[in-house]
Design an enzyme around this catalytic site. Structure first.
Site, PDB file in Angstrom:
ATOM      1  N   LYS A 204      49.066  47.720  29.536  1.00  0.00           N
ATOM      2  CA  LYS A 204      49.801  47.921  30.779  1.00  0.00           C
ATOM      3  C   LYS A 204      51.182  48.526  30.545  1.00  0.00           C
ATOM      4  O   LYS A 204      51.754  49.156  31.447  1.00  0.00           O
ATOM      5  CB  LYS A 204      49.908  46.609  31.546  1.00  0.00           C
ATOM      6  CG  LYS A 204      48.578  46.170  32.174  1.00  0.00           C
ATOM      7  CD  LYS A 204      47.964  47.258  33.051  1.00  0.00           C
ATOM      8  CE  LYS A 204      46.699  46.757  33.747  1.00  0.00           C
ATOM      9  NZ  LYS A 204      46.007  47.860  34.470  1.00  0.00           N
ATOM     10  N   HIS A 223      45.880  53.015  39.486  1.00  0.00           N
ATOM     11  CA  HIS A 223      45.281  51.772  39.001  1.00  0.00           C
ATOM     12  C   HIS A 223      43.915  51.685  39.671  1.00  0.00           C
ATOM     13  O   HIS A 223      43.753  51.059  40.715  1.00  0.00           O
ATOM     14  CB  HIS A 223      46.161  50.578  39.376  1.00  0.00           C
ATOM     15  CG  HIS A 223      45.700  49.287  38.795  1.00  0.00           C
ATOM     16  ND1 HIS A 223      45.881  48.077  39.424  1.00  0.00           N
ATOM     17  CD2 HIS A 223      45.058  49.001  37.640  1.00  0.00           C
ATOM     18  CE1 HIS A 223      45.379  47.102  38.686  1.00  0.00           C
ATOM     19  NE2 HIS A 223      44.865  47.653  37.600  1.00  0.00           N
ATOM     20  N   THR A 248      35.799  47.014  38.035  1.00  0.00           N
ATOM     21  CA  THR A 248      34.923  47.208  36.875  1.00  0.00           C
ATOM     22  C   THR A 248      33.451  47.079  37.281  1.00  0.00           C
ATOM     23  O   THR A 248      32.621  47.920  36.932  1.00  0.00           O
ATOM     24  CB  THR A 248      35.256  46.191  35.775  1.00  0.00           C
ATOM     25  OG1 THR A 248      36.610  46.388  35.345  1.00  0.00           O
ATOM     26  CG2 THR A 248      34.333  46.355  34.580  1.00  0.00           C
ATOM     27  N   ASP A 262      39.718  51.313  34.845  1.00  0.00           N
ATOM     28  CA  ASP A 262      41.004  50.709  35.233  1.00  0.00           C
ATOM     29  C   ASP A 262      42.161  51.672  35.463  1.00  0.00           C
ATOM     30  O   ASP A 262      42.970  51.439  36.347  1.00  0.00           O
ATOM     31  CB  ASP A 262      41.420  49.689  34.171  1.00  0.00           C
ATOM     32  CG  ASP A 262      42.524  48.768  34.640  1.00  0.00           C
ATOM     33  OD1 ASP A 262      42.438  48.254  35.766  1.00  0.00           O
ATOM     34  OD2 ASP A 262      43.481  48.547  33.877  1.00  0.00           O
ATOM     35  N   ARG A 328      38.439  37.325  29.444  1.00  0.00           N
ATOM     36  CA  ARG A 328      38.184  38.769  29.419  1.00  0.00           C
ATOM     37  C   ARG A 328      37.525  39.192  28.110  1.00  0.00           C
ATOM     38  O   ARG A 328      37.570  38.480  27.108  1.00  0.00           O
ATOM     39  CB  ARG A 328      39.485  39.559  29.590  1.00  0.00           C
ATOM     40  CG  ARG A 328      40.074  39.488  30.990  1.00  0.00           C
ATOM     41  CD  ARG A 328      41.277  40.385  31.123  1.00  0.00           C
ATOM     42  NE  ARG A 328      41.851  40.369  32.460  1.00  0.00           N
ATOM     43  CZ  ARG A 328      41.578  41.261  33.408  1.00  0.00           C
ATOM     44  NH1 ARG A 328      40.735  42.244  33.157  1.00  0.00           N
ATOM     45  NH2 ARG A 328      42.153  41.187  34.589  1.00  0.00           N
TER      46      ARG A 328
END
Length: 536
Positions: A204, A223, A248, A262, A328
């Site tokens: 990020k 984004h 996703t 993403d 994740r």
């Protein structure tokens, strides 16, 4: 003298000393995945899981720390940074922070990855990522894009990230908020990260850089996830959405080619992926619903973060939230069978904005005018469900402008105006898709059926949805289909799914008030058509 090792190549004129890093014990350059996994396991950073996945914990931080992120305030950034959204740090504090961090790493082992962001060569950003943890090197090697071995010979990084989780900042000395810090210096093109092992801070931070640089080149940084029709890159679509809205999941469709999940740019030539991998949420992931993403959790080299597993069998528990809701996995794009090899697509024919409405008010899909699209883009609405965080007893609205406020260094109107121009220029159709609740709010209603969402999206993307009858929604003004083949028509009229229509009306009025209150901050900065599209 620093010992230097490499599995991949490295430009001999660009060693760590060029970043001011000296006196470390060992610097490992451009280790490939197998070497990074081997190093991470040997160093006790995690365990080798089933299929060779790397299982690890990020410690006290299982998500990003947006309140600990700072931008260095200099004459060049004074009038270009959205300071209400980006905490400032003085150049002097940054210099002290950097000096202290570089002193801290002396005598330590570091891992260096020379990578780049941006599949479009015209907008490529070369980045050197220096990490204290071997698995952070593995993570970012998945998430960014890898130069060829030949390119590494002449690789000269434009930006450098130095990530040292064992370093604790001093607020009084370093001008930060806590002992955790993420500091971006656009003049020095350096990012410093300390006292957090959450790997998402690395990716990020790169996204934030691109969000600052690219608008000046008429490139919209987004984004969003993106895909295109198989064999037809010119038929592309982008999916904006905050975490948990389905970016996703919905972009990884078997009948379309995945460009990325993403972060993307929209240039004069079309859409391009910033990244080379995916960072998917794994909570409640199943082989039945998402077989390819599920399969990556048993793939060699996949980074599996904060998932609970049986210490003897190494079997993952996909429903266990005891460490975090934000479990994740990180894997390269080539782990997905229908992923694009180029990371490129044409100008989007469809712009989809995803929201998870826990209030149960919004329809499963609505068609937006370009001005309405700007309204919802600037609003960036989703909601947190009751029970997901301590103290939340009813749905809580979340408005994150441009569907990613923490990564937006410029004012939101810069991105909104650029997106609107591109939508109008290329004639994209815009859709608002609710993946949240129907038949009532969270706790009373039920989650929108994924089959219905997929069917509606497929109809939108193949153009067949434009042939059905639409009604104008009296609350929000957008167009909603009345009936769609293969979809329960009751879902398309949210009010009819509630047992008490009057309760729906009250909930809708409440949500509209929240939209209006949030949007008031943008009214002085937007064009008349977007003002006219505002709710109420």
């Amino acid at each position: 003298m620093t010992q230097e090792t490499t599995v991949g190549r490295v430009n001999p004129d660009q060693t760590l000393s060029h970043q001011g890093i000296k006196g470390v014990a060992v610097a490992h350059y451009n280790y490939v995945e197998a070497a990074l996994v081997e190093a991470a396991v040997a160093r006790g950073e995690g365990r080798l899981g089933l299929g060779g996945a790397f299982l690890c914990s990020t410690g006290q931080f299982t998500g990003r720390s947006p309140k600990d992120k700072f931008v260095v305030r200099t004459p060049s950034t004074e009038n270009t940074i959205w300071w209400e959204n980006n905490a400032p740090m003085t150049p002097e504090a940054f210099a002290t922070l950097k000096a202290d961090m570089l002193e801290h790493v002396k005598g330590r082992e570091l891992f260096v990855q020379d990578l780049y962001a941006g599949a479009d060569p015209a907008h490529r950003l070369d980045v050197r990522v220096v990490t204290e943890l071997a698995w952070h090197g593995l993570f970012i090697r998945h998430l960014l894009r890898r130069p060829s071995r030949e390119e590494l010979d002449g690789f000269t990084p434009e930006w450098t990230i130095i990530n040292v989780p064992s370093f604790k900042a001093d607020p009084a000395r370093h001008g930060c908020r806590t002992d955790t810090v993420i500091a971006l210096n656009f003049d020095e093109k350096t990012i410093l990260i300390g006292n957090t092992a959450y790997a998402g801070e690395n990716k990020k931070s790169v996204f934030t850089i691109l969000n600052y640089i690219l608008p000046g080149k008429n490139v919209m940084a987004m984004h969003c996830s993106a895909n295109h029709a198989i064999g037809q890159p010119e038929d592309s679509a982008v999916f904006f959405g905050l975490s948990g809205t389905g970016k996703t999941t919905l972009s990884a469709s078997p009948d379309r080619t995945l460009i990325g999940d993403d972060e993307h740019g929209w240039s004069d030539d079309g859409v391009f992926n910033f990244e080379g991998g995916c960072y998917a949420k794994t909570i409640d992931l199943s082989a039945e619903a998402e077989p390819e993403i599920y399969a990556t959790t048993h793939r060699f080299g996949t980074v599996v973060e904060n998932m609970v597993y049986d210490p003897e069998t190494l079997v993952l528990d996909f429903s266990d939230r005891s460490l975090t809701e934000n479990t994740r996995c990180a894997y390269p794009l080539d782990a997905i069978s229908n992923a694009s090899a180029t990371g490129l697509g044409g100008h989007p024919r469809h712009v989809v904005m995803l929201t998870c409405d826990a209030f149960g008010v919004l329809p499963p899909i609505a068609r937006l005018s370009p001005a309405q699209a700007m309204y919802h883009f600037l609003s960036g609405f989703t909601s947190k469900a009751a029970g997901t965080e301590r103290g939340i007893t009813e749905p809580q609205p979340t408005f994150s402008t441009c569907f990613g406020a923490p990564f937006m260094p410029r004012r939101p109107e810069v991105y909104g105006k650029l997106l609107q121009e591109k939508i109008l220029q290329h004639g994209a159709t815009c859709w608002l898709v609710n993946t949240g609740w129907t038949g009532g709010a969270y706790g009373t209603g039920k989650r929108m059926p994924i089959k219905a969402t997929r069917a509606l999206l497929s109809a939108a993307l193949d153009g067949s949805l434009n042939t059905v009858t639409f009604r104008k929604d009296k609350n929000f003004g957008f167009e909603v289909p009345v009936a769609v083949p293969g979809v329960d028509s009751a879902l398309l009229d949210p009010r009819s799914t509630w047992a008490d229509p009057a309760a729906y009306d009250a909930q809708a009025a409440k949500l509209i008030g929240m939209f209006q209150k949030n949007f008031a901050q943008y009214v002085p900065f937007i064009d008349a058509d977007v003002k006219a599209a505002a709710i109420g």
